[in-house]
Write a protein that holds these residues in place. Structure first.
Motif, mmCIF file in Angstrom:
data_model
loop_
_atom_site.group_PDB
_atom_site.id
_atom_site.type_symbol
_atom_site.label_atom_id
_atom_site.label_comp_id
_atom_site.label_asym_id
_atom_site.label_seq_id
_atom_site.Cartn_x
_atom_site.Cartn_y
_atom_site.Cartn_z
ATOM 1 N N ILE A 138 0.823 -1.213 0.000
ATOM 2 C CA ILE A 138 0.000 0.000 0.000
ATOM 3 C C ILE A 138 0.859 1.265 0.000
ATOM 4 N N THR A 139 2.182 1.091 -0.034
ATOM 5 C CA THR A 139 3.072 2.235 0.164
ATOM 6 C C THR A 139 3.842 2.662 -1.080
ATOM 7 N N SER A 140 4.087 1.760 -2.020
ATOM 8 C CA SER A 140 4.957 2.127 -3.144
ATOM 9 C C SER A 140 4.212 2.808 -4.278
ATOM 10 N N SER A 141 2.873 2.726 -4.254
ATOM 11 C CA SER A 141 2.077 3.326 -5.326
ATOM 12 C C SER A 141 0.665 3.559 -4.820
ATOM 13 N N PRO A 142 -0.039 4.559 -5.369
ATOM 14 C CA PRO A 142 -1.450 4.741 -4.984
ATOM 15 C C PRO A 142 -2.299 3.525 -5.346
ATOM 16 N N LYS A 143 -1.865 2.757 -6.330
ATOM 17 C CA LYS A 143 -2.581 1.554 -6.738
ATOM 18 C C LYS A 143 -2.016 0.365 -5.970
ATOM 19 N N TRP A 144 -2.775 -0.138 -5.036
ATOM 20 C CA TRP A 144 -2.308 -1.254 -4.216
ATOM 21 C C TRP A 144 -2.100 -2.507 -5.062
ATOM 22 N N ARG A 145 -1.105 -3.306 -4.684
ATOM 23 C CA ARG A 145 -0.876 -4.557 -5.407
ATOM 24 C C ARG A 145 -0.655 -5.692 -4.417
ATOM 25 N N VAL A 146 -1.003 -6.897 -4.851
ATOM 26 C CA VAL A 146 -0.891 -8.091 -4.024
ATOM 27 C C VAL A 146 0.305 -8.909 -4.503
ATOM 28 N N VAL A 147 1.169 -9.281 -3.547
ATOM 29 C CA VAL A 147 2.399 -10.016 -3.862
ATOM 30 C C VAL A 147 2.372 -11.359 -3.136
ATOM 31 N N ASP A 148 2.625 -12.429 -3.864
ATOM 32 C CA ASP A 148 2.664 -13.773 -3.286
ATOM 33 C C ASP A 148 3.932 -13.922 -2.442
ATOM 34 N N VAL A 149 3.774 -14.349 -1.179
ATOM 35 C CA VAL A 149 4.888 -14.402 -0.223
ATOM 36 C C VAL A 149 5.248 -15.831 0.184
ATOM 37 N N ALA A 150 4.248 -16.640 0.505
ATOM 38 C CA ALA A 150 4.508 -18.001 0.989
ATOM 39 C C ALA A 150 3.241 -18.834 0.836
ATOM 40 N N SER A 151 3.406 -20.154 0.799
ATOM 41 C CA SER A 151 2.256 -21.039 0.614
ATOM 42 C C SER A 151 1.476 -21.281 1.894
ATOM 43 N N GLY A 152 2.025 -20.880 3.037
ATOM 44 C CA GLY A 152 1.330 -21.037 4.305
ATOM 45 C C GLY A 152 1.976 -20.183 5.378
ATOM 46 N N PHE A 153 1.263 -19.983 6.490
ATOM 47 C CA PHE A 153 1.761 -19.081 7.525
ATOM 48 C C PHE A 153 3.010 -19.638 8.208
ATOM 49 N N GLU A 154 3.086 -20.941 8.405
ATOM 50 C CA GLU A 154 4.291 -21.518 9.001
ATOM 51 C C GLU A 154 5.504 -21.239 8.118
ATOM 52 N N PHE A 155 5.353 -21.440 6.804
ATOM 53 C CA PHE A 155 6.467 -21.172 5.899
ATOM 54 C C PHE A 155 6.857 -19.697 5.945
ATOM 55 N N PHE A 156 5.865 -18.819 6.013
ATOM 56 C CA PHE A 156 6.151 -17.382 6.129
ATOM 57 C C PHE A 156 7.029 -17.093 7.341
ATOM 58 N N LEU A 157 6.675 -17.652 8.501
ATOM 59 C CA LEU A 157 7.455 -17.431 9.718
ATOM 60 C C LEU A 157 8.886 -17.946 9.569
ATOM 61 N N LEU A 158 9.026 -19.138 9.006
ATOM 62 C CA LEU A 158 10.354 -19.737 8.868
ATOM 63 C C LEU A 158 11.199 -18.990 7.846
ATOM 64 N N LEU A 159 10.583 -18.556 6.770
ATOM 65 C CA LEU A 159 11.310 -17.769 5.772
ATOM 66 C C LEU A 159 11.784 -16.439 6.356
ATOM 67 N N ALA A 160 10.910 -15.763 7.096
ATOM 68 C CA ALA A 160 11.279 -14.479 7.702
ATOM 69 C C ALA A 160 12.421 -14.649 8.698
ATOM 70 N N ALA A 161 12.336 -15.680 9.531
ATOM 71 C CA ALA A 161 13.382 -15.907 10.531
ATOM 72 C C ALA A 161 14.711 -16.240 9.875
ATOM 73 N N ASN A 162 14.679 -17.065 8.837
ATOM 74 C CA ASN A 162 15.922 -17.407 8.145
ATOM 75 C C ASN A 162 16.533 -16.197 7.450
ATOM 76 N N LEU A 163 15.695 -15.342 6.902
ATOM 77 C CA LEU A 163 16.216 -14.140 6.267
ATOM 78 C C LEU A 163 16.947 -13.265 7.276
ATOM 79 N N MET A 164 16.345 -13.051 8.447
ATOM 80 C CA MET A 164 17.000 -12.221 9.442
ATOM 81 C C MET A 164 18.284 -12.869 9.961
ATOM 82 N N ARG A 165 18.260 -14.188 10.113
ATOM 83 C CA ARG A 165 19.458 -14.919 10.531
ATOM 84 C C ARG A 165 20.591 -14.696 9.528
ATOM 85 N N LEU A 166 20.292 -14.801 8.254
ATOM 86 C CA LEU A 166 21.313 -14.648 7.219
ATOM 87 C C LEU A 166 21.834 -13.214 7.144
ATOM 88 N N CYS A 167 20.935 -12.246 7.290
ATOM 89 C CA CYS A 167 21.378 -10.845 7.268
ATOM 90 C C CYS A 167 22.362 -10.568 8.394
#
Length: 207
Positions: A138-167
């Motif tokens: 909702i922030t990069s353009s007045p026209k909102w867009r939907v972006v596919d992130v993960a196939s399930g909420f558990e995967f979302f949590l694990l992906l986010a945690a791994n990303l922060m770990r790697l950073c």
């Protein structure tokens, strides 16, 4: 709040719980913002939640404490509302502003979390996208867009945690973070669109 100090890929919820517990012990003043506890929020009533939320999400929100907990820039509750408690926040976030709810309902999305100022949503129960996780930008353009992130909420949590770990583990080495994050997204069978989202977040965090 950034989760730091990793020790290999985080592949299960039990590993994520253990990881955040260790981080909370390292940063006690921020513990309540970091630690995901393996129990539901005190006072949380599953029956209060509208039945449009998919079971695959409710399983986790009913079994773990996400209210006012963050994984890096990912707030695991609808941080844009001021209600107290996870159930009240979920209800309020999905009904309080008409143009929000109209947009989300028309795309069969339930608002459950946030990425900075953008929305993190799950696909509604009974829809073709049930349980999937999506970013509503909702922030990069007045026209909102939907972006596919993960196939399930558990995967979302694990992906986010791994990303922060790697950073944290590869601070300043963008190429290494991207290379290792590609391994993570392959591990969790991410689509190319989902993998592209996580690469873009990695680049943003490492900028």
């Amino acid at each position: 709040m950034f989760i730091t100090q990793g020790n290999g890929m985080i592949e299960t919820m039990s590993e994520l719980v253990a990881y955040t517990k260790k981080e909370a012990e390292l940063f006690p003043s921020l513990a309540s913002r970091i630690e995901i506890k393996p129990r539901g929020e005190a006072g949380f009533r599953l029956e209060d939640i509208p039945n449009v939320f998919p079971d695959s999400y409710l399983k986790y929100v009913n079994g773990f404490s996400f209210f006012k907990v963050s994984i890096g820039p990912f707030n695991l509750w609808p941080s844009m509302v001021v209600e107290e408690g996870m159930s009240n926040s979920l209800i309020s976030a999905n009904s309080m502003v008409e143009h929000w709810s109209d947009f989300l309902n028309s795309r069969f999305l339930c608002l459950v979390a946030s990425f900075d100022a953008d929305f993190i949503c799950v696909g509604m129960r009974g829809s073709e996208i049930e349980g999937g996780v999506f970013l509503v930008d909702i922030t990069s353009s007045p026209k909102w867009r939907v972006v596919d992130v993960a196939s399930g909420f558990e995967f979302f949590l694990l992906l986010a945690a791994n990303l922060m770990r790697l950073c944290d583990e590869h601070d300043g080495d963008v190429a290494e973070v991207l290379s290792e994050m590609d391994k993570v997204t392959r591990k969790f069978n991410c689509t190319e669109a989902q993998s592209s989202f996580w690469r873009s977040v990695a680049k943003e965090l490492m900028a």
